[in-house]
Design a protein around this motif. Structure first.
Motif, PDB file in Angstrom:
ATOM      1  N   ARG A 293       0.838  -1.208   0.000  1.00  0.00           N
ATOM      2  CA  ARG A 293       0.000   0.000   0.000  1.00  0.00           C
ATOM      3  C   ARG A 293       0.871   1.255   0.000  1.00  0.00           C
ATOM      4  NH1 ARG A 293      -4.205   2.710  -1.551  1.00  0.00           N
ATOM      5  NH2 ARG A 293      -5.138   4.092  -0.009  1.00  0.00           N
TER       6      ARG A 293
ATOM      7  N   GLU B 239       2.012   1.951  -3.469  1.00  0.00           N
ATOM      8  CA  GLU B 239       0.945   2.551  -4.279  1.00  0.00           C
ATOM      9  C   GLU B 239       0.858   4.056  -4.050  1.00  0.00           C
ATOM     10  OE1 GLU B 239      -2.126  -1.154  -3.659  1.00  0.00           O
ATOM     11  OE2 GLU B 239      -2.954   0.864  -3.430  1.00  0.00           O
ATOM     12  N   LEU B 240       0.873   4.412  -2.764  1.00  0.00           N
ATOM     13  CA  LEU B 240       0.676   5.825  -2.441  1.00  0.00           C
ATOM     14  C   LEU B 240       1.894   6.662  -2.809  1.00  0.00           C
ATOM     15  CD1 LEU B 240      -1.341   5.367   0.803  1.00  0.00           C
ATOM     16  CD2 LEU B 240      -2.068   6.704  -1.151  1.00  0.00           C
TER      17      LEU B 240
ATOM     18  N   ALA C 112       1.471   7.268  -6.370  1.00  0.00           N
ATOM     19  CA  ALA C 112       0.384   8.199  -6.673  1.00  0.00           C
ATOM     20  C   ALA C 112       0.750   9.631  -6.306  1.00  0.00           C
ATOM     21  CB  ALA C 112      -0.886   7.775  -5.944  1.00  0.00           C
ATOM     22  N   PHE C 113       1.580   9.780  -5.287  1.00  0.00           N
ATOM     23  CA  PHE C 113       1.922  11.124  -4.827  1.00  0.00           C
ATOM     24  C   PHE C 113       3.292  11.558  -5.321  1.00  0.00           C
ATOM     25  CE2 PHE C 113      -1.672  10.158  -2.349  1.00  0.00           C
ATOM     26  CZ  PHE C 113      -2.232  11.359  -1.965  1.00  0.00           C
ATOM     27  N   ASP C 114       3.816  10.819  -6.292  1.00  0.00           N
ATOM     28  CA  ASP C 114       5.056  11.216  -6.927  1.00  0.00           C
ATOM     29  C   ASP C 114       6.212  11.300  -5.922  1.00  0.00           C
ATOM     30  OD1 ASP C 114       6.499  11.837  -9.171  1.00  0.00           O
ATOM     31  OD2 ASP C 114       6.232  14.002  -8.918  1.00  0.00           O
TER      32      ASP C 114
ATOM     33  N   ARG D 226       2.574  16.223   0.734  1.00  0.00           N
ATOM     34  CA  ARG D 226       2.088  15.060  -0.011  1.00  0.00           C
ATOM     35  C   ARG D 226       2.253  13.788   0.817  1.00  0.00           C
ATOM     36  NH1 ARG D 226       4.840  17.370  -4.385  1.00  0.00           N
ATOM     37  NH2 ARG D 226       6.194  15.588  -4.788  1.00  0.00           N
TER      38      ARG D 226
ATOM     39  N   ASP E 242       2.311  13.678   4.033  1.00  0.00           N
ATOM     40  CA  ASP E 242       1.335  13.812   5.112  1.00  0.00           C
ATOM     41  C   ASP E 242      -0.045  13.353   4.638  1.00  0.00           C
ATOM     42  OD1 ASP E 242       0.418  14.520   7.568  1.00  0.00           O
ATOM     43  OD2 ASP E 242       0.306  16.657   7.161  1.00  0.00           O
ATOM     44  N   LEU E 243      -0.408  13.815   3.444  1.00  0.00           N
ATOM     45  CA  LEU E 243      -1.709  13.458   2.899  1.00  0.00           C
ATOM     46  C   LEU E 243      -1.755  11.957   2.586  1.00  0.00           C
ATOM     47  CD1 LEU E 243      -4.407  14.561   2.093  1.00  0.00           C
ATOM     48  CD2 LEU E 243      -3.470  15.217  -0.118  1.00  0.00           C
TER      49      LEU E 243
ATOM     50  N   SER F 286      -0.160   9.686   4.135  1.00  0.00           N
ATOM     51  CA  SER F 286      -0.291   8.997   5.431  1.00  0.00           C
ATOM     52  C   SER F 286      -1.740   8.949   5.877  1.00  0.00           C
ATOM     53  CB  SER F 286       0.520   9.709   6.517  1.00  0.00           C
ATOM     54  OG  SER F 286       1.836   9.910   6.103  1.00  0.00           O
ATOM     55  N   SER F 287      -2.481  10.033   5.615  1.00  0.00           N
ATOM     56  CA  SER F 287      -3.866  10.021   6.089  1.00  0.00           C
ATOM     57  C   SER F 287      -4.779   9.221   5.177  1.00  0.00           C
ATOM     58  CB  SER F 287      -4.400  11.431   6.315  1.00  0.00           C
ATOM     59  OG  SER F 287      -3.899  12.322   5.386  1.00  0.00           O
ATOM     60  N   LEU F 288      -4.289   8.846   3.989  1.00  0.00           N
ATOM     61  CA  LEU F 288      -5.148   8.092   3.067  1.00  0.00           C
ATOM     62  C   LEU F 288      -4.835   6.606   3.056  1.00  0.00           C
ATOM     63  CD1 LEU F 288      -5.177  10.515   0.023  1.00  0.00           C
ATOM     64  CD2 LEU F 288      -6.791  10.346   1.913  1.00  0.00           C
ATOM     65  N   ILE F 289      -3.789   6.217   3.797  1.00  0.00           N
ATOM     66  CA  ILE F 289      -3.273   4.866   3.637  1.00  0.00           C
ATOM     67  C   ILE F 289      -4.284   3.793   4.051  1.00  0.00           C
ATOM     68  CG2 ILE F 289      -2.112   4.602   5.883  1.00  0.00           C
ATOM     69  CD1 ILE F 289       0.327   3.644   4.017  1.00  0.00           C
ATOM     70  N   GLY F 290      -5.137   4.120   5.000  1.00  0.00           N
ATOM     71  CA  GLY F 290      -6.105   3.129   5.477  1.00  0.00           C
ATOM     72  C   GLY F 290      -7.445   3.200   4.754  1.00  0.00           C
ATOM     73  N   HIS F 291      -7.480   3.790   3.580  1.00  0.00           N
ATOM     74  CA  HIS F 291      -8.725   3.930   2.811  1.00  0.00           C
ATOM     75  C   HIS F 291      -9.829   4.578   3.650  1.00  0.00           C
ATOM     76  CE1 HIS F 291      -7.253   1.260  -0.396  1.00  0.00           C
ATOM     77  NE2 HIS F 291      -6.690   0.598   0.588  1.00  0.00           N
TER      78      HIS F 291
END
Lengths: 312, 277
Positions: A116, A119-120, A123-125, A144, A146-147, A149-154
Motif C-alpha cells: 500500500r 501505491e501511495l 500516486a503522490f510522486d 504530499r 502527510d496526505l 499517510s492520512s489516506l493509507i487506510g482507505h
C-alpha cells in the motif's frame, strides 16, 4: 442508513471562558466536499479537532461516518484520515517508513503495508524520494507525504486542515487534483481554507465560520447570489464623455462610479438584464465605449461582506 | 525541486471498500513505536555520544580515586575499579532514564503524535514503545561500558560473570523504573528544555551524594545523612553487592521493589498525561 457522513448538531467548544465554537450545525453528504472558510481564529481547526475526535466538544453532538465522536471515538478513528495544519510526518523516518508505520498501526501486515505504501508513494510522486529521510523533503513533498499517510487506510472521511497553506502554486494545484480524485472515488472531504479560490474550486458546499459561528452556508453560487453584487464596467472610448455618460446612467436609475484613470464607469446592477439599461442609456447620449463587462461577485466579496456583517 | 504530476493520482479510498484492516493489537503498536525509535540507532553517533560521559567518568574516577581503596570504609581486598564499575552501571542507567524524558518530550513536539491521536491507536503504547527503546539502548550502552572496563581497567569483581550480569540487570531495572517518572513528567510538561533541566539538576546530587564513588562512611556528617536517604545509594549498594557476590536479599529486593513502584506510579500518571490533547 443515513447518507450524511459528517453531522454536527449544535456543537460548541469552550476553552475556559473563551467560546471557540458556538452552535455549529453541519451535514455533509457522502462523496462531497465541504469547504470550511474562515480566517485565523475563526474556529476551523477546533471544529476539525472535534470531528476527528482529538478534542471533545463542550456542547452538542457530532457523528462522523455514522458514529458518535465522543462515545464511539475508536470507530470514528478507524474511518477517518486527518491532515493537520502542520505536516505531521516523522522526520527521522524515510517517506516509505512513515507510510509503513501508519499502515502497520492500522492493522496491515508487513507485506500489505509495503504494498500500500508503494501505491501511495507512486500516486503522490514520491517514489524517487521513498528511501530518503522526511527531514530532507521540501514543503510540498512533506504535505504530499502527510496526505498520503492520512489516506493509507482507505478512510471514508478525510479532514484536510488548510492543506495548501505555504505551498507554491504548482504544488497547490497538484493537491487540488488529488482531492478531486478522492471525491471521485466516493470519499467525503472536509477541507478548511482561507483561500476563497480553493473553496470555490473544490467545495460542493461552503460553510463560512467567523468568531466560532456559522455565518453562512450554501453552494458557492448561492453565497455569491446572496450577498454579492454584480457590477457592470464600461470603458469609454473618449475620456471627455465621462460626465454625460455618468449623468445618463444616473437618470436610468443606476449608481455609477467614475474611475478617471481607466476612463471607466462602474455601476452595481441587480440582474444581468440591466446590462441592456446601461447600453441603452449610453446609446441615448451617443457615447462610444471599448469595453463592457459584467462581473460576478467573487467569494472574496462574499467573505468580506459576511465577516464584516458579523463584526458590525 | 519536486516535480508535480499532471495526471490525477489514483489513490482509491472509500469506494474500493477500504483496505479491510481491522486495526492493530496493542502489542503490534508497542513494537511499531519501539521500532520507530530504534531506527535512531542506525546512526551510531547517538549511542557514541551518550557513551562519552560515562566513559570519561570511568577513566577519571578509576585513576583519581584509586587511593580510596586504602581509605576507611572500603571493602577489604577489592580494587577501586571493581568498586566503581557497579556504581557506574547504576548511574549511567539512571542518567539514560533522565534522557528518556527529554526524548519523549521531543517526540511529543514532533507533529506525528498529533496524527496518532486521530488514529485507532492506544496512546499509552507510544510510551511503552519509547520505554522499550530506552531499555534496548541502555543495555547496549552498559554492555559496551562493561567490556571496556574489563578489557582496559581490569574489572574483575569477586562475583564473577554471573554477579556482573546480575548487577547489570539490576542497573537496567532501576533505570527503567526511574525512566517512568521522567516519562510521566514529560507527558504532562511536554517541554524538551524543561525536561533536560530536570534531568540535569536531579542527576548531580543523586549521583555524588551517594555511595557511588566513595564510601558513605568517609563523608562529612551532613552529607552522610543525605546519602543515607538517597535511593541511588541503595541501588548502587545492591548492584555492588551482586558484583561482589555478597549481596543481601533485602538490598536487592529493596531496589527492585522501589523501581517497580516508580514504574507503576509513573506509568499510571504518564498514561493519563498523554491522553490530554
Amino acid at each position: 442508513m443515513t447518507d450524511l457522513m459528517i453531522e454536527a448538531d449544535d456543537v460548541g467548544k469552550k476553552f475556559g471562558e473563551v467560546a471557540a465554537l458556538t452552535g455549529v450545525d453541519l451535514g455533509v453528504p457522502r462523496g462531497t466536499v465541504l469547504g470550511l472558510l474562515g480566517h485565523n481564529g475563526a474556529g476551523k481547526t477546533t471544529l476539525v479537532n472535534i470531528l476527528s475526535t482529538v478534542l471533545p466538544p463542550s456542547d452538542g453532538t457530532a457523528r462522523v461516518a455514522g458514529h458518535d465522536v465522543v462515545r464511539e471515538g475508536h470507530e470514528v478513528r478507524r474511518r477517518i484520515g486527518l491532515t493537520g495544519q502542520f505536516a505531521s510526518v516523522d522526520e527521522q523516518l524515510t517517506g516509505e517508513e512513515n507510510l509503513v508505520m501508519i499502515a502497520r498501526l492500522l492493522g496491515a501486515d508487513r507485506r500489505q503495508a509495503r504494498q500500500r505504501s508503494g501505491e501511495l508513494l507512486e500516486a503522490f510522486d514520491l517514489t524517487a524520494a521513498a528511501k530518503r529521510k522526511a527531514s530532507t523533503y521540501s514543503g510540498g513533498m512533506r504535505r504530499r507525504l502527510d496526505l498520503a499517510s492520512s489516506l493509507i487506510g482507505h478512510p471514508e472521511v478525510v479532514f484536510l486542515d488548510e492543506p495548501t497553506t505555504g505551498l507554491d502554486p504548482a504544488s497547490r494545484v497538484a493537491l487540488w487534483e488529488i482531492v478531486e480524485g478522492l471525491v471521485g472515488d466516493g470519499t467525503t472531504v472536509l477541507l478548511t481554507t482561507q483561500y476563497l479560490e480553493e473553496a470555490d474550486r473544490l467545495a460542493d458546499q461552503i460553510t463560512v465560520l467567523s468568531a466560532g459561528r456559522v455565518v453562512a452556508a450554501g453552494t458557492a453560487a448561492q453565497l455569491k447570489a446572496d450577498v454579492g453584487q454584480r457590477t457592470v464596467t464600461v470603458v469609454l472610448e473618449e475620456p471627455a464623455d465621462a460626465s454625460p455618460a455618468l449623468r445618463a446612467l444616473r437618470e436610468a436609475g443606476l449608481a455609477p462610479m467614475h474611475d478617471a484613470e481607466r476612463h471607466a464607469l462602474t455601476t452595481p446592477v441587480e440582474s444581468s438584464r440591466q446590462l441592456a439599461v446601461v447600453v441603452r442609456a449610453l446609446d441615448d447620449v451617443n457615447v462610444d465605449f471599448v469595453e463592457l463587462n459584467l462581473h460576478e461577485p467573487t467569494l472574496d466579496d462574499v467573505y468580506l461582506t459576511l465577516t464584516g456583517r458579523q463584526a458590525a | 525541486m519536486s516535480t508535480v504530476t499532471a495526471e490525477r493520482p489514483t489513490v482509491r479510498t472509500a469506494e474500493s471498500g477500504g483496505a479491510g484492516w481491522q486495526g492493530s493489537s496493542v502489542f503490534t503498536q508497542v513494537m511499531v513505536f519501539a521500532g520507530r525509535s530504534l531506527r535512531a540507532l542506525r546512526e551510531p553517533r547517538l549511542l557514541i555520544m551518550s557513551l562519552i560521559q560515562p566513559f570519561v567518568m570511568l577513566v577519571l574516577f578509576s585513576q583519581v580515586f584509586r587511593g580510596i581503596a586504602n581509605g576507611p570504609g572500603f571493602p577489604a581486598g577489592a580494587n577501586y575499579i571493581d568498586y566503581l564499575m557497579p556504581a557506574i552501571l547504576v548511574t549511567t542507567s539512571t542518567q539514560s532514564a533522565m534522557g528518556a524524558g527529554a526524548g519523549l518530550a521531543n517526540d511529543l513536539r514532533n507533529g506525528v503524535l498529533g496524527r496518532f491521536r486521530a488514529m485507532p491507536v492506544r496512546l499509552v503504547s507510544v510510551l511503552v514503545g519509547r520505554s522499550l527503546y530506552d531499555l534496548v539502548r541502555n543495555t547496549l550502552q552498559l554492555g559496551i561500558l562493561l567490556v571496556a572496563a574489563a578489557a582496559l581497567f581490569g574489572f574483575a569483581p569477586a562475583g564473577g560473570v554471573v554477579g556482573t550480569l546480575c548487577a547489570l540487570a539490576l542497573a537496567l531495572f532501576v533505570g527503567w523504573g526511574v525512566s517512568w517518572v521522567l516519562i510521566a513528567l514529560a507527558s504532562w510538561l511536554r517541554n524538551v528544555e524543561v525536561m533536560q533541566m530536570v534531568g540535569f539538576i536531579a542527576m548531580f546530587p543523586l549521583m555524588f551524594a551517594s555511595s557511588a564513588f566513595v564510601p558513605v562512611g568517609g563523608m562529612p556528617e551532613w552529607l552522610q545523612a543525605v546519602a543515607r536517604v538517597n535511593p541511588l545509594t541503595y541501588a548502587v549498594d545492591a548492584s555492588r553487592g551482586l558484583a561482589f557476590g555478597s549481596a543481601t536479599a533485602s538490598s536487592v529486593v529493596g531496589a527492585l521493589v522501589t523501581s517497580a513502584a516508580l514504574a507503576l506510579v509513573g506509568g499510571a500518571l504518564a498514561a493519563r498525561g498523554i491522553r490530554r490533547p
